[in-house]
Design an enzyme around this catalytic site. Structure first.
Site, mmCIF file in Angstrom:
data_model
loop_
_atom_site.group_PDB
_atom_site.id
_atom_site.type_symbol
_atom_site.label_atom_id
_atom_site.label_comp_id
_atom_site.label_asym_id
_atom_site.label_seq_id
_atom_site.Cartn_x
_atom_site.Cartn_y
_atom_site.Cartn_z
ATOM 1 C CE1 TYR A 364 -3.223 2.905 0.519
ATOM 2 C CE2 TYR A 364 -4.143 1.628 2.326
ATOM 3 C CZ TYR A 364 -4.221 2.693 1.472
ATOM 4 O OH TYR A 364 -5.283 3.568 1.542
ATOM 5 C CB CYS A 365 0.950 4.304 0.122
ATOM 6 S SG CYS A 365 1.524 6.018 0.017
#
Length: 631
Positions: A364-365
């Site tokens: 994530y990210c």
């Protein structure tokens, strides 16, 4: 401090001052003899009885005492403090550019004056005032903005004139940025961003004597709302951070981050959480989620209704999550290669724990950025089979189109950020202020008005609680990340970066990948996330989800919110993808689980270490673990 200098100086004096300002301004626009009477005044008439005066005096004394106590407490405390971050402080570096603004040119001044005169006459004409007076009042004003949608902004002509003038000037300032000569594209974009932040800060809604809602609230409460607002302000000044939600509404492990599980492994950098299964059988290949270490992992486990982690477990997936430690002085030498190596180590740990050849992964990210690098390293070592699939939530590898965060990474900004780092780490409150600045109206000024000017209480909102639960970042990692990835874009340059002694070449990656982007993402813009398709060489499914960086990811099927787009053709750009995309209402999670199962459908019974903490399985502690609770 004299009583007249306190924040509680008589409110009537402020009303008189603002009324005089409005009268002077209107006097330059309206012909002689057409000055409005009482209905034009921006403040309601208040009868000051002796008891009312006593109430106001009591409020004044409260505020004065609060201020003095706060000053005394601050001066006596030996504990180092982080002042409430001023989100506009960094704009001072751009003052030389503002001197070039065309507003200083006579022609521009003349044009602005003419536009202002026309606007004022138009607005006042709707109230039957001035030479453009209408026989019947028109309710629609020339310009609209959601900050001023409350009827009290248009009930009285003074407030209508205030916010309409502000909106006009805002338009002109934005336009003038494009008229400045001699600026390169990067500097012009940076100036646009700075201008937007400045304009947002100068909204009349943010000033107590220009905001009719604040005035009305103050009068209704006889000033007690000012007391509550100052209490909120002083609390935030002490903690060095803007409060968005009730800080006592949530307890980790009870009503947030509460999916049952065990911490099964830990190092000084991270803990590994394995969640308890809820189905009799599970996919043989387990899933490990790498959340970003710039936030707490429980964005994916807020509450049972919107928890991606709980949902994944319910789909029959053995789910692990990494909980990163918030940086302290012991992590002063941590660099980005340490996070890449940590991801590889976690993959190996889970494979060994469950005796499986491979795992599914999610990044994530920023953890997706490092997952891409980890995959490249595994491919270079001919160990790519350790990862069955890779999913990327709003993750970037090519930072050419990385959006507004690019405004924070020129040499001057990097030097300023470096000065903020102490004991080898960057206090997470600075990062929080920077991210809030990207959406100033929604994440700063809305709460400025509600918390400080209106003196309202805080809502209980799990997402905002998570947003304020900041993490510290290793200083060396943070500087290298901004410099090497955002500024110099080295990750897409084969061999320009290395980790764990291995050059990184994203072209080697052939792992089946699922790439999710948010249509309205302002942190990892969809156009930037798309670029991963130009660097990986394996099968890849790109999905564009409705909403942004958080809501676009945390969107359970039961919510019925948003939509997502897919395209089974071979688009060469995000524009082509959108043009030929198929829209599906609701959450993209079911699409993802179907894709994940297509990688390997083999299921096995839940037994042994598939159930953490079972017979013979020594675990460390219950989820969510200690690391997520450290500050």
């Amino acid at each position: 401090m004299d009583q007249d200098d306190t924040p509680a100086a008589p409110f009537a004096a402020m009303m008189q001052m603002q009324t005089k300002i409005m009268q002077d301004m209107l006097g330059t626009v309206l012909p002689a003899g057409q000055m409005p009477d009482a209905p034009m005044m921006p403040f309601p008439t208040v009868e000051m009885s002796p008891s009312s005066l006593e109430d106001w005096q009591a409020v004044s004394q409260k505020l004065q005492m609060m201020w003095q106590e706060f000053q005394a407490e601050q001066s006596q405390s030996a504990e180092p403090k982080l002042a409430l971050v001023d989100p506009l402080e960094w704009l001072g570096a751009m003052q030389n550019w503002y001197r070039q603004m065309p507003i200083s040119k006579p022609d521009a001044q003349k044009q602005l004056w003419e536009e202002s005169l026309e606007l004022w006459q138009t607005v006042l004409g709707r109230y039957g005032i001035g030479p453009e007076a209408l026989k019947e009042r028109e309710t629609d004003l020339p310009r609209s903005d959601r900050r001023f949608k409350d009827r009290r902004w248009s009930d009285q002509p003074a407030f209508a004139l205030i916010h309409q003038t502000y909106l006009l000037i805002s338009e002109r300032l934005h336009a003038m940025v494009d008229e400045i000569e001699g600026l390169d594209d990067a500097k012009r974009k940076q100036l646009r961003f700075a201008t937007k932040a400045m304009i947002e800060a100068m909204s009349p809604a943010n000033f107590p004597t220009l905001n009719p809602l604040v005035i009305e609230r103050t009068l209704e409460t006889k000033g007690e709302s000012l007391v509550s607002g100052m209490e909120n302000l002083f609390t935030d000044l002490k903690r060095g951070q803007l409060t968005h939600t009730d800080p006592d509404a949530f307890t980790l492990g009870e009503n947030i981050a509460a999916t049952p599980g065990k911490v099964v492994h830990e190092t000084p950098l991270y803990q590994v959480i394995q969640y308890s299964p809820t189905t009799p059988t599970v996919l043989e290949t387990p899933l490990v989620i790498f959340p970003p270490w710039i936030n707490r992992f429980y964005i994916l486990d807020l509450n049972p209704k919107n928890s991606f982690i709980r949902w994944a477990v319910e789909q029959g997936v053995t789910t692990f999550v990494v909980s990163w430690k918030s940086a302290d002085s012991s992590m002063s030498d941590i660099v980005w290669g340490d996070y890449i190596r940590a991801q590889i180590d976690v993959i190996d740990y889970i494979r060994e724990r469950l005796k499986v050849p491979s795992v599914h992964t999610i990044g994530y990210c920023v953890a997706g950025t490092t997952l891409a690098a980890a995959l490249a390293i595994l491919h270079a070592r001919d160990q790519q089979d350790k990862v069955k699939s890779a999913t990327f939530f709003t993750a970037q590898v090519d930072f050419t189109k990385a959006g507004d965060l690019l405004h924070f990474i020129d040499d001057q900004q990097l030097a300023g950020i470096e000065k903020l780092c102490t004991d080898g780490y960057l206090d997470g409150r600075y990062m929080a202020a920077a991210f809030n600045l990207l959406r100033g109206n929604s994440l700063i000024w809305n709460y400025w008005v509600d918390n400080y000017l209106m003196g309202n209480g805080y809502p209980a909102f799990d997402l905002l609680h998570w947003n304020g639960d900041v993490t510290n970042l290793p200083a060396k990692w943070h500087q290298a990340y901004l410099r090497d990835l955002y500024r110099d874009n080295k990750l897409i340059q084969p061999g320009a970066l290395e980790a764990d002694g291995e050059p990184i070449d994203l072209r080697l990656v052939k792992t089946p990948s699922y790439v999710q982007a948010g249509k309205e993402d302002h942190i990892a813009p969809a156009e930037s996330v798309w670029e991963i398709t130009n660097h990986f060489n394996g099968p890849l499914r790109f999905v564009l989800a409705g909403s942004g960086h958080i809501a676009g990811v945390v969107n359970p099927p039961e919510s019925g919110k948003y939509q997502y787009w897919t395209n089974t053709a071979d688009p060469q750009s995000l524009g082509e993808f959108i043009a030929g995309a198929t829209e599906t209402a609701g959450s993209w999670w079911p699409d993802w689980i179907e894709w994940l199962r297509s990688q390997d459908t083999t299921e096995i019974p839940v037994k042994g270490k598939r159930k953490p903490g079972g017979k013979g399985d020594k675990t460390i502690e219950d989820a969510p673990g200690r690391y997520v609770m450290t500050r």
